[in-house]
Design an enzyme around this catalytic site. Sequence first.
Site, PDB file in Angstrom:
ATOM      1  N   ASP A   1       3.075 -13.109  -5.342  1.00 18.09           N
ATOM      2  CA  ASP A   1       2.631 -11.841  -4.804  1.00 18.09           C
ATOM      3  C   ASP A   1       2.093 -11.040  -5.992  1.00 18.09           C
ATOM      4  O   ASP A   1       2.222 -11.461  -7.143  1.00 18.09           O
ATOM      5  CB  ASP A   1       3.824 -11.133  -4.150  1.00 18.09           C
ATOM      6  CG  ASP A   1       3.485  -9.750  -3.642  1.00 18.09           C
ATOM      7  OD1 ASP A   1       2.431  -9.606  -2.992  1.00 18.09           O
ATOM      8  OD2 ASP A   1       4.263  -8.821  -3.910  1.00 18.09           O
TER       9      ASP A   1
ATOM     10  N   ASP B   1       1.370  -6.875  -5.937  1.00 17.52           N
ATOM     11  CA  ASP B   1       1.792  -5.477  -6.017  1.00 17.52           C
ATOM     12  C   ASP B   1       3.305  -5.347  -6.130  1.00 17.52           C
ATOM     13  O   ASP B   1       4.043  -5.861  -5.284  1.00 17.52           O
ATOM     14  CB  ASP B   1       1.309  -4.719  -4.781  1.00 17.52           C
ATOM     15  CG  ASP B   1      -0.206  -4.646  -4.716  1.00 17.52           C
ATOM     16  OD1 ASP B   1      -0.802  -4.081  -5.642  1.00 17.52           O
ATOM     17  OD2 ASP B   1      -0.792  -5.173  -3.748  1.00 17.52           O
TER      18      ASP B   1
END
Length: 276
Positions: free
Chosen positions: A21, A23
């Site tokens: 991922d 953010d």
Amino acid sequence: MSFNMAKPRTDFPPIRACLFDMDGLLINTEDLYTLCHNILLSTYSSGPMDWVIKPQLQGRPAAESIRRLLQYFNLQNVDPVEYTKQLHKVQEQEFRKSEPLPGALKLLQDLKGGGKVHIALATSSARSHYLMKTQHLDHMFTLFPENRKILGDDPRIPKGRGKPCPDIYLLALKAINESLDEGEEPIRPEECLVFEDGVPGVVAGRRAGMRVVWVPHQELAKVLEGKEELVLAGKGDEEVPVKAEEFVGEVGDGWAEQRISLADFPYEKYGIVVKS
């Protein structure tokens, strides 16, 4: 809180692919998201963002996050499209200030330099936002091959199948397998390690049949204290029905762990060899 604990699996194969991922995991944009929303919410005499609603927004497609946010703050009379337009103007300024989080760059460099583990990016951010957040961080994001960067607006992800659905991680694995060297065996889901900070992303990784490392924001960790085992089992989001072919985790099954940061990652635990 007590659970019926599964017997933890101990015979995992070595990890051959790490899927990330972005953010709040690699870069500090979850804090920047909060800042941007607070700036805009203040113009509606509302806010600030708190860690009751924040976990419900992390890792989700933008439109769904905005819908939930406006509902939470009783701003249903605000046009989501107009709110999003104004939000983008604030983000245009703030996202360009993003910075790597502790341990993130070294982890990527170690994996890339070792040559034995493939890496891919799997972020819910659409391309325009991805570029805002990363153009000044080329030294970090060029470590990911272009064909292994799966973004939130990728047309191969069916509408409504963003995280917590597993599609983005399965697509990232597909991108890796399609570009393996000749003779290299295809990588299986259980040979993948997903790195996530948000609960929907942990659910997505678990439903993809992959192992997961969960690195929550310290405030999220406080909110979910006592519920960690449920999150690690992939049971943190019951709103999206599980398809028959998706993996269903159990509490204590050994497929996931929680860490404070990406620093000092225990490569040996996952059968990963990196150059010293």
